[in-house]
Design a protein around this motif. Sequence first.
Motif, PDB file in Angstrom:
ATOM      1  N   ALA A   1     -15.019  -4.521 -29.226  1.00 11.41           N
ATOM      2  CA  ALA A   1     -15.153  -5.106 -30.457  1.00 11.41           C
ATOM      3  C   ALA A   1     -13.584  -6.050 -30.481  1.00 11.41           C
ATOM      4  N   THR A   2     -13.739  -7.171 -31.328  1.00  8.65           N
ATOM      5  CA  THR A   2     -12.662  -7.865 -31.546  1.00  8.65           C
ATOM      6  C   THR A   2     -12.309  -8.404 -33.044  1.00  8.65           C
TER       7      THR A   2
ATOM      8  N   GLU B   1     -11.921 -10.062 -36.177  1.00 10.29           N
ATOM      9  CA  GLU B   1     -12.342 -11.748 -36.578  1.00 10.29           C
ATOM     10  C   GLU B   1     -11.427 -12.010 -37.771  1.00 10.29           C
TER      11      GLU B   1
ATOM     12  N   THR C   1     -16.487  -2.351 -39.567  1.00  8.03           N
ATOM     13  CA  THR C   1     -17.243  -3.024 -38.560  1.00  8.03           C
ATOM     14  C   THR C   1     -18.679  -2.631 -39.267  1.00  8.03           C
TER      15      THR C   1
ATOM     16  N   SER D   1     -17.551  -7.022 -33.565  1.00  8.42           N
ATOM     17  CA  SER D   1     -16.473  -7.601 -34.399  1.00  8.42           C
ATOM     18  C   SER D   1     -16.049  -6.536 -35.802  1.00  8.42           C
TER      19      SER D   1
END
Length: 174
Positions: A59-60, A62, A79, A111
């Motif tokens: 996951a990144t 945002e 998340t 994300s």
Amino acid sequence: MNRRTLLAGGGCIGLASLSGCLGTVDSLLEGNPDVDRRDPSSAPRPPSWMQSDGLDRNATAETAVQFGSTANTHWVYLTAASTRSLETHVTVRRKGADRFYTETVSLSHASYVVLGFGQPSTYVVDLSVAGETATVEVPEDFVDCNDSSQLVVVRSDGTVEKSSQTTQVECGPL
């Protein structure tokens, strides 16, 4: 002039001026922190324990927002447990006070959003998804010298799963 009177008067003036300074510090800590939007790539990576508690390791970030700034920032990672994007309304307030931050973000399994708390206080993060609202408390003792973080996983029905870790060591004098 009597030297004792001068010394006693000087001590009272010094104490009075110091109490004014302390009052200023207290009012600063009781007020809302500055809100600083950060580049998500500069936010700290989530601790590895979060992967087993629901944060996808790929996951990144945002969005990254910091409230107040100290070296002892407590990080909250938001998340979702959904592969589809969940529009999530996020508000932050100090406990017993009005909100000072509000934003709608998209959360998914891929994300996350990072919220950093750097001014000591107890905070309340309200999350609203699909008409359901959940509340997450950030205890004041997490915003201190300890290394601490929280993970909040939002489900499509608006419920949340929360987990946290802190080193809980005794802080030295400031």
